[in-house]
Design an enzyme around this catalytic site. Structure first.
Site, PDB file in Angstrom:
ATOM      1  N   LYS A   1       0.857  -1.192   0.000  1.00  0.00           N
ATOM      2  CA  LYS A   1       0.000   0.000   0.000  1.00  0.00           C
ATOM      3  C   LYS A   1       0.880   1.223   0.000  1.00  0.00           C
ATOM      4  O   LYS A   1       1.816   1.344   0.808  1.00  0.00           O
ATOM      5  CB  LYS A   1      -0.887   0.007   1.269  1.00  0.00           C
ATOM      6  CG  LYS A   1      -1.832   1.188   1.332  1.00  0.00           C
ATOM      7  CD  LYS A   1      -3.091   0.937   0.531  1.00  0.00           C
ATOM      8  CE  LYS A   1      -3.893   2.198   0.235  1.00  0.00           C
ATOM      9  NZ  LYS A   1      -3.447   2.911  -0.983  1.00  0.00           N
TER      10      LYS A   1
ATOM     11  N   GLN B   1       7.257   3.931   3.854  1.00  0.00           N
ATOM     12  CA  GLN B   1       5.839   3.565   3.870  1.00  0.00           C
ATOM     13  C   GLN B   1       5.604   2.291   4.687  1.00  0.00           C
ATOM     14  O   GLN B   1       4.593   2.158   5.374  1.00  0.00           O
ATOM     15  CB  GLN B   1       5.368   3.347   2.421  1.00  0.00           C
ATOM     16  CG  GLN B   1       3.859   3.346   2.260  1.00  0.00           C
ATOM     17  CD  GLN B   1       3.283   4.741   2.179  1.00  0.00           C
ATOM     18  OE1 GLN B   1       3.810   5.589   1.483  1.00  0.00           O
ATOM     19  NE2 GLN B   1       2.207   5.001   2.883  1.00  0.00           N
TER      20      GLN B   1
ATOM     21  N   LYS C   1       5.557   3.361   8.278  1.00  0.00           N
ATOM     22  CA  LYS C   1       4.398   4.231   8.488  1.00  0.00           C
ATOM     23  C   LYS C   1       3.119   3.399   8.562  1.00  0.00           C
ATOM     24  O   LYS C   1       2.301   3.558   9.474  1.00  0.00           O
ATOM     25  CB  LYS C   1       4.303   5.208   7.313  1.00  0.00           C
ATOM     26  CG  LYS C   1       3.173   6.211   7.382  1.00  0.00           C
ATOM     27  CD  LYS C   1       2.914   6.879   6.032  1.00  0.00           C
ATOM     28  CE  LYS C   1       4.152   7.532   5.458  1.00  0.00           C
ATOM     29  NZ  LYS C   1       3.823   8.382   4.278  1.00  0.00           N
TER      30      LYS C   1
ATOM     31  N   LYS D   1       5.415   1.683  -3.036  1.00  0.00           N
ATOM     32  CA  LYS D   1       5.359   3.035  -3.611  1.00  0.00           C
ATOM     33  C   LYS D   1       5.575   2.921  -5.107  1.00  0.00           C
ATOM     34  O   LYS D   1       6.265   1.999  -5.564  1.00  0.00           O
ATOM     35  CB  LYS D   1       6.464   3.918  -3.010  1.00  0.00           C
ATOM     36  CG  LYS D   1       6.223   5.404  -3.169  1.00  0.00           C
ATOM     37  CD  LYS D   1       5.282   5.921  -2.109  1.00  0.00           C
ATOM     38  CE  LYS D   1       4.911   7.360  -2.304  1.00  0.00           C
ATOM     39  NZ  LYS D   1       4.233   7.905  -1.113  1.00  0.00           N
TER      40      LYS D   1
ATOM     41  N   GLY E   1      -2.614   8.315  -4.353  1.00  0.00           N
ATOM     42  CA  GLY E   1      -1.913   9.485  -4.890  1.00  0.00           C
ATOM     43  C   GLY E   1      -0.669   9.834  -4.085  1.00  0.00           C
ATOM     44  O   GLY E   1      -0.412   9.296  -3.011  1.00  0.00           O
ATOM     45  N   ASP E   2       0.119  10.724  -4.661  1.00  0.00           N
ATOM     46  CA  ASP E   2       1.272  11.339  -3.995  1.00  0.00           C
ATOM     47  C   ASP E   2       1.532  12.605  -4.811  1.00  0.00           C
ATOM     48  O   ASP E   2       0.614  13.111  -5.478  1.00  0.00           O
ATOM     49  CB  ASP E   2       2.481  10.376  -3.979  1.00  0.00           C
ATOM     50  CG  ASP E   2       3.592  10.829  -3.029  1.00  0.00           C
ATOM     51  OD1 ASP E   2       3.457  10.640  -1.812  1.00  0.00           O
ATOM     52  OD2 ASP E   2       4.592  11.415  -3.493  1.00  0.00           O
TER      53      ASP E   2
ATOM     54  N   THR F   1      -4.358  13.621   5.027  1.00  0.00           N
ATOM     55  CA  THR F   1      -2.940  13.735   5.392  1.00  0.00           C
ATOM     56  C   THR F   1      -2.691  15.026   6.173  1.00  0.00           C
ATOM     57  O   THR F   1      -2.050  15.019   7.229  1.00  0.00           O
ATOM     58  CB  THR F   1      -2.042  13.661   4.146  1.00  0.00           C
ATOM     59  OG1 THR F   1      -2.439  12.539   3.362  1.00  0.00           O
ATOM     60  CG2 THR F   1      -0.579  13.538   4.525  1.00  0.00           C
TER      61      THR F   1
ATOM     62  N   ASN G   1      -1.825  19.086  -1.997  1.00  0.00           N
ATOM     63  CA  ASN G   1      -2.849  18.427  -1.192  1.00  0.00           C
ATOM     64  C   ASN G   1      -2.528  18.462   0.301  1.00  0.00           C
ATOM     65  O   ASN G   1      -3.367  18.874   1.121  1.00  0.00           O
ATOM     66  CB  ASN G   1      -3.008  16.974  -1.673  1.00  0.00           C
ATOM     67  CG  ASN G   1      -3.902  16.171  -0.760  1.00  0.00           C
ATOM     68  OD1 ASN G   1      -3.438  15.472   0.140  1.00  0.00           O
ATOM     69  ND2 ASN G   1      -5.196  16.287  -0.955  1.00  0.00           N
TER      70      ASN G   1
ATOM     71  N   SER H   1      -6.804   5.862   3.684  1.00  0.00           N
ATOM     72  CA  SER H   1      -6.863   4.939   2.546  1.00  0.00           C
ATOM     73  C   SER H   1      -7.285   3.549   3.025  1.00  0.00           C
ATOM     74  O   SER H   1      -8.073   2.865   2.369  1.00  0.00           O
ATOM     75  CB  SER H   1      -5.493   4.838   1.869  1.00  0.00           C
ATOM     76  OG  SER H   1      -5.267   5.923   1.010  1.00  0.00           O
TER      77      SER H   1
HETATM   78  P1  NDP Z   1       1.094  17.749  -4.406  1.00  0.00           P
HETATM   79  O1  NDP Z   1       1.558  17.396  -5.769  1.00  0.00           O
HETATM   80  O2  NDP Z   1      -0.351  17.953  -4.172  1.00  0.00           O
HETATM   81  O3  NDP Z   1       1.845  19.059  -3.894  1.00  0.00           O
HETATM   82  C1  NDP Z   1       3.224  19.097  -3.801  1.00  0.00           C
HETATM   83  C2  NDP Z   1       3.646  20.479  -3.374  1.00  0.00           C
HETATM   84  O4  NDP Z   1       5.017  20.452  -3.062  1.00  0.00           O
HETATM   85  C3  NDP Z   1       3.473  21.504  -4.464  1.00  0.00           C
HETATM   86  O5  NDP Z   1       3.235  22.762  -3.907  1.00  0.00           O
HETATM   87  C4  NDP Z   1       4.818  21.446  -5.167  1.00  0.00           C
HETATM   88  O6  NDP Z   1       5.161  22.633  -5.862  1.00  0.00           O
HETATM   89  C5  NDP Z   1       5.751  21.247  -4.001  1.00  0.00           C
HETATM   90  N1  NDP Z   1       6.924  20.499  -4.465  1.00  0.00           N
HETATM   91  C6  NDP Z   1       6.948  19.287  -5.045  1.00  0.00           C
HETATM   92  N2  NDP Z   1       8.180  18.937  -5.382  1.00  0.00           N
HETATM   93  C7  NDP Z   1       8.962  19.957  -5.025  1.00  0.00           C
HETATM   94  C8  NDP Z   1      10.336  20.192  -5.108  1.00  0.00           C
HETATM   95  N3  NDP Z   1      11.176  19.305  -5.671  1.00  0.00           N
HETATM   96  N4  NDP Z   1      10.791  21.355  -4.593  1.00  0.00           N
HETATM   97  C9  NDP Z   1       9.963  22.247  -4.024  1.00  0.00           C
HETATM   98  N5  NDP Z   1       8.634  22.075  -3.938  1.00  0.00           N
HETATM   99  C10 NDP Z   1       8.154  20.954  -4.417  1.00  0.00           C
HETATM  100  O7  NDP Z   1       1.664  16.599  -3.459  1.00  0.00           O
HETATM  101  P2  NDP Z   1       1.197  16.198  -1.982  1.00  0.00           P
HETATM  102  O8  NDP Z   1       0.735  17.388  -1.248  1.00  0.00           O
HETATM  103  O9  NDP Z   1       0.309  15.022  -2.106  1.00  0.00           O
HETATM  104  O10 NDP Z   1       2.584  15.659  -1.366  1.00  0.00           O
HETATM  105  C11 NDP Z   1       3.465  16.495  -0.625  1.00  0.00           C
HETATM  106  C12 NDP Z   1       4.357  15.641   0.254  1.00  0.00           C
HETATM  107  O11 NDP Z   1       3.550  14.882   1.161  1.00  0.00           O
HETATM  108  C13 NDP Z   1       5.217  14.588  -0.466  1.00  0.00           C
HETATM  109  O12 NDP Z   1       6.414  14.410   0.254  1.00  0.00           O
HETATM  110  C14 NDP Z   1       4.375  13.320  -0.355  1.00  0.00           C
HETATM  111  O13 NDP Z   1       5.169  12.152  -0.480  1.00  0.00           O
HETATM  112  C15 NDP Z   1       3.842  13.495   1.062  1.00  0.00           C
HETATM  113  N6  NDP Z   1       2.638  12.744   1.401  1.00  0.00           N
HETATM  114  C16 NDP Z   1       1.509  12.809   0.654  1.00  0.00           C
HETATM  115  C17 NDP Z   1       0.383  12.111   1.035  1.00  0.00           C
HETATM  116  C18 NDP Z   1      -0.909  12.202   0.283  1.00  0.00           C
HETATM  117  O14 NDP Z   1      -1.883  11.605   0.734  1.00  0.00           O
HETATM  118  N7  NDP Z   1      -1.002  12.939  -0.813  1.00  0.00           N
HETATM  119  C19 NDP Z   1       0.389  11.255   2.230  1.00  0.00           C
HETATM  120  C20 NDP Z   1       1.610  11.327   3.003  1.00  0.00           C
HETATM  121  C21 NDP Z   1       2.680  12.039   2.570  1.00  0.00           C
HETATM  122  P3  NDP Z   1       5.068  22.679  -7.483  1.00  0.00           P
HETATM  123  O15 NDP Z   1       3.624  22.727  -7.801  1.00  0.00           O
HETATM  124  O16 NDP Z   1       5.813  23.891  -7.845  1.00  0.00           O
HETATM  125  O17 NDP Z   1       5.736  21.428  -7.982  1.00  0.00           O
HETATM  126  O1  2IT Z   2       3.110   8.851   1.416  1.00  0.00           O
HETATM  127  C1  2IT Z   2       1.957   8.434   1.632  1.00  0.00           C
HETATM  128  O2  2IT Z   2       1.631   7.932   2.706  1.00  0.00           O
HETATM  129  C2  2IT Z   2       0.972   8.573   0.552  1.00  0.00           C
HETATM  130  N1  2IT Z   2       1.279   9.141  -0.488  1.00  0.00           N
HETATM  131  C3  2IT Z   2      -0.413   8.009   0.725  1.00  0.00           C
HETATM  132  C4  2IT Z   2      -0.426   6.524   0.481  1.00  0.00           C
HETATM  133  C5  2IT Z   2      -1.779   5.885   0.426  1.00  0.00           C
HETATM  134  O3  2IT Z   2      -1.802   4.712   0.046  1.00  0.00           O
HETATM  135  O4  2IT Z   2      -2.793   6.511   0.749  1.00  0.00           O
END
Ligand code: NDP
Ligand code: 2IT
Length: 449
Positions: free
Chosen positions: A93, A114, A117, A129, A168-169, A213, A244, A381
């Site tokens: 997952k 993951q 976590k 992943k 998603g991520d 998240t 997100n 999830s």
């Molecule tokens: P999104 O794509 O929705 O948003 C990512 C954000 O981070 C954007 O504002 C993006 O800016 C910025 N970003 C991405 N890459 C870079 C980079 N290399 N340098 C600077 N800024 C960057 O992703 P999420 O919000 O889903 O994910 C954010 C973090 O949270 C990640 O580390 C992800 O692994 C983690 N995460 C996500 C979960 C989820 O459910 N979605 C769960 C747990 C963890 P720009 O638009 O300019 O690229």
């Molecule tokens: O990093 C993370 O925990 C995620 N991107 C969410 C993973 C999931 O299966 O909901």
């Protein structure tokens, strides 16, 4: 920061030798192995049967070609990855990332994190992943759809509600999950809702998954602050990113009375002395898919935009890094500490460099590592998988209440484990050990596989 235990040194040396050129993966493994010295001292049987070596080696790694046709009629080629890291506790997952920086080392680090976590959530999910170096920035809706369809045309054979369940991520939200679910359904001729999470409600998605998240990270930090008789109320909070995780962190922090002063994207950061207007951030980022600088153009007032530079230069009481790995460096940590930060909660995966973590901990600042603080996304999830299995659909309130309980439990488990192993308030140690013990017990009981 702990040093690596002598008994674990050969394990780390072997991982370093066999995974050269994968710095993020080695960073994640090093941090966990540093925490495990105290466990193997107490319970040496974990050194038997190469259990820790097996835990550092993914069960399966899939790398594949993703050809697709852009709007000009040119054939484009990207590379797809799925790392199925550990299935001792349940089906693999973990999310799928679309970002040009993606390579196998980054997906392995994320799959490794993951695994711990998911174990911390206490739910029946293994770790995995996926991702691709496809850059969705500037691509039309049709291009994103054709890419997702091609990606799933190869990936589908490796998935299944009892096998591997992506979500998603970075770069993957509801739109992309919809296209991938559509292609999976078409290829398999099965309405197997439990194969992906983060779906739209009408496909069996869970209420509160979008928010989970960010909300979860905020619940975690609020509980961590409470251990020092503090709360978000009246605090200045900086949240990096504006995707997100960042958006729903800001939403819940505001509900708890915090004032969001800054957020960012990969081009720069915005500061609004009147507190960030979240509806406007959502309009710019979610509805229009534009750059965060647009906020300042539309809002004006006491807001300003700083191109490049570090958001961590903005003074704050609580920092919630919610963009990407290694975005908060040792220098950023020094600045935050100098400016009086009291707590750091990682919404992203491994956003603080090892240097930064060490500085926060030495300064006695509350520090919540991503594998604990951002577990609310994957936990919800797992709640989505439960709803799919029972063909049920829970209310927002019911789901959020479950999420809050799960986050409080994860917090308490990390805090109690840290205490038990002689390092009170060390949430890094607590999360690594508590996650490890659950996976290790499950692996051990399965025999050498
Ligand atoms: P999104 O794509 O929705 O948003 C990512 C954000 O981070 C954007 O504002 C993006 O800016 C910025 N970003 C991405 N890459 C870079 C980079 N290399 N340098 C600077 N800024 C960057 O992703 P999420 O919000 O889903 O994910 C954010 C973090 O949270 C990640 O580390 C992800 O692994 C983690 N995460 C996500 C979960 C989820 O459910 N979605 C769960 C747990 C963890 P720009 O638009 O300019 O690229
Ligand atoms: O990093 C993370 O925990 C995620 N991107 C969410 C993973 C999931 O299966 O909901």
């Amino acid at each position: 920061m702990l040093r690596i235990d002598d008994k674990l040194r050969p394990v780390l040396d072997d991982v370093v030798r066999r995974n050269a050129g994968e710095p993020e993966f080695l960073q994640a493994v090093t941090e966990v192995l540093e925490s495990l010295g105290r466990v193997v001292a107490k319970r040496p049987h974990y050194l038997d049967n190469a259990l820790i070596q097996r835990l550092c080696e993914p069960e399966r790694q899939i790398i594949f070609r993703v050809p697709w046709v852009d709007d000009e009629g040119n054939v484009q080629i990207n590379r797809g990855f799925r790392v199925q890291f550990n299935s001792a506790l349940g089906p693999y997952k973990g999310g799928i990332r679309f970002h040009p920086s993606v390579n196998v080392g980054i997906i392995k680090f994320l799959g490794f994190e993951q695994t711990f976590k998911n174990a911390l959530t206490g739910m029946p999910i293994g770790g995995g992943k996926g991702g691709t170096d496809f850059n969705p920035r500037g691509r039309s809706d049709g291009e994103v759809m054709r890419f997702c369809q091609s990606f799933m045309t190869e990936l589908f054979r490796h998935l299944g509600e009892y096998t591997d369940v992506p979500a998603g991520d970075i770069g993957v939200g509801g739109r992309e999950i919809g296209y991938m679910f559509g292609q999976y359904k078409r290829l398999t001729n099965r309405y197997e809702a439990g194969v992906l999470t983060g779906k739209a409600l009408f496909h069996g998605g869970s209420r509160a998954r979008t928010e989970a998240t960010g909300y979860g990270a905020t619940y975690f930090v609020e509980r961590m602050l409470a251990t020092r008789n503090a709360s978000f109320d009246g605090k200045r909070v900086s949240v990096s990113g504006s995707g997100n995780v960042a958006i729903y962190t800001m939403e819940k922090v505001m509900e708890f009375g915090g004032i969001i002063t800054a957020c960012s994207d990969s081009n720069g950061y915005i500061v609004d002395e009147d507190g960030i207007d979240l509806d406007l951030v959502k309009e710019v980022k979610e509805a229009r898919r534009e750059r965060i600088s647009e906020y300042v153009r539309l809002k004006g007032g006491r807001s300003h935009y700083v191109e490049g530079g570090s958001i961590w230069n903005v003074p704050c009481d609580v920092a919630m890094p919610s963009a990407t790995q290694n975005e908060l460096t040792g220098n950023d940590a020094k600045t935050l500490i100098k400016n009086g930060v009291i707590a750091v909660g990682e919404g992203a995966n491994m956003p603080s460099t090892p240097d930064a973590v060490r500085l926060f901990q030495e300064a006695g600042i509350l520090f919540a590592p991503g594998k604990a603080a951002n577990a609310g996304g994957v936990a919800t999830s797992a709640l989505e998988m439960q709803q799919n299995a029972s063909r049920d659909s829970w209310s927002f309130q019911q789901t959020e209440t479950r999420l809050a309980t799960i986050m409080h439990d994860i917090h308490d488990r990390c805090a109690e484990t840290a205490e038990e192993y002689g390092a009170p308030s060390d949430y890094v140690l607590g999360a690594n050990i508590a996650g490890f013990v659950r996976v290790a017990e499950a692996m051990d009981a399965l025999g050498v596989i």
